[in-house]
Scaffold this active site. Structure first.
Site, PDB file in Angstrom:
ATOM      1  N   ARG A  99      17.711  21.370  25.739  1.00  0.00           N
ATOM      2  CA  ARG A  99      16.558  20.993  26.558  1.00  0.00           C
ATOM      3  C   ARG A  99      15.432  21.972  26.280  1.00  0.00           C
ATOM      4  NH1 ARG A  99      18.691  16.816  26.979  1.00  0.00           N
ATOM      5  NH2 ARG A  99      19.137  15.573  28.858  1.00  0.00           N
ATOM      6  N   GLU A 155       7.513  18.132  27.032  1.00  0.00           N
ATOM      7  CA  GLU A 155       8.039  17.012  26.241  1.00  0.00           C
ATOM      8  C   GLU A 155       7.595  15.710  26.892  1.00  0.00           C
ATOM      9  OE1 GLU A 155      12.405  15.247  25.228  1.00  0.00           O
ATOM     10  OE2 GLU A 155      12.094  17.361  24.696  1.00  0.00           O
ATOM     11  N   HIS A 180      13.125  14.540  19.799  1.00  0.00           N
ATOM     12  CA  HIS A 180      14.278  14.263  20.660  1.00  0.00           C
ATOM     13  C   HIS A 180      15.061  13.039  20.158  1.00  0.00           C
ATOM     14  CE1 HIS A 180      15.784  15.058  25.019  1.00  0.00           C
ATOM     15  NE2 HIS A 180      16.791  14.766  24.206  1.00  0.00           N
TER      16      HIS A 180
END
Length: 305
Positions: free
Chosen positions: A218, A247, A266
């Protein structure tokens, strides 16, 4: 095998319905269910569940949005998809690390033939120590590949439990030792209050100018401003990131074009691979629930994952 009444949630794909049936489940309305399999995000989840629901399967490995929304309660068992996607994410992590140490991050941006310093200083994983911070399913899936490349793995887990294939395992309270001992560091830890900004200026300075930082966990684990400053100063060799903070990473952010950075959006667990892996987890957990066996990926609400 006992018959399990499972509610699948609205508009879920056929492969999840098939997985429920393969596991021994029978699809029912929510009011009749003893288990719920949810294949969508937290925003679509019902605000409350009938008392008869004893288990809920969530679709993702990271569940911070579910916890922060207050949906996950202590009245029933909740399971995440942790470990279900380990193989594909581990492959991506190793690919990012190799791209870094072999200079591919910069070489891919070149527009002219230059054999001298194709992508900056190139090193090898043979003989290197790679620390995996949060050596759970993804981390352990990386170890055979790293071992095959001749790297030594230093694993970090919450309590320091031994990790198969790792040369050494440290508990999380000894993480401070890792930065000077490792040549490269891979972040695979969950996002919790304790892991926020786990990597800052001090850690990056200790990693040193030959070290690559890989993050497939993360974005919140890394202080982004400190990372950019370290890259600018050459304090580390580079960073390969599949996750960022913020993000999505905004257009024009310096990480997109930094010669020491490699960013993928991602995609370590792409949808075409995620679907099959989630279906297998659902089928196995429905089977286990029906048989009264321990479920995979049980959420520890207090720990935050």
């Amino acid at each position: 095998m006992a018959d399990v009444a499972v509610h699948l949630g609205p508009d879920q794909p056929d492969h999840l319905a098939d997985a429920v049936r393969r596991g021994g489940g029978r699809l029912v309305d929510l009011e009749e269910a003893e288990a719920v399999v949810w294949g969508a995000g937290a925003g679509t989840f019902p605000g409350s569940l009938p008392d008869g629901v004893r288990w809920v399967q969530l679709p993702s490995a990271g569940i911070e949005s579910w916890l922060s929304s207050g949906l996950v309660d202590g009245e029933r068992t909740w399971t995440s998809a942790v470990g279900a996607y380990s193989t594909q994410v581990a492959e991506h992590a190793v690919a990012l690390l190799l791209a870094g140490v072999r200079g591919l991050a910069l070489a891919a941006r070149r527009t002219t033939w230059d054999e001298d310093g194709v992508g900056g200083p190139q090193t090898s994983l043979a003989g290197a120590t790679v620390a995996i911070v949060g050596a759970g399913g993804i981390g352990t899936a990386m170890i055979p590949a790293l071992d095959g490349l001749g790297a030594r793995v230093l694993a970090v887990t919450r309590r320091g439990r031994p990790v198969d294939g790792a040369a050494e395992t440290l508990p999380a309270d000894r993480l401070g030792e890792v930065w000077e001992r490792a040549d490269h560091v891979v972040l695979a830890a969950p996002a919790t209050a304790e892991t926020r900004a786990l990597v800052g200026a001090d850690e990056l300075a200790a990693l040193g100018p030959r070290g690559w930082l890989v993050n497939i966990a993360r974005g919140s684990l890394v202080d982004t401003d400190a990372l950019v400053a370290a890259l600018d100063a050459g304090a580390i060799a580079g960073a390969a990131l599949d996750v960022t903070d913020p993000e999505p990473l905004p257009d024009g952010h310096p990480l997109w074009t930094h010669e020491r950075a490699l960013v993928t959006p991602h995609v370590a667990n792409p949808p075409q691979l995620q679907a099959g892996a989630l279906a297998e987890r659902v089928a196995e957990n429905v089977r286990r629930f029906a048989a009264g066996e321990d479920l995979l990926g049980v959420v520890d609400v207090d720990a935050g994952y």
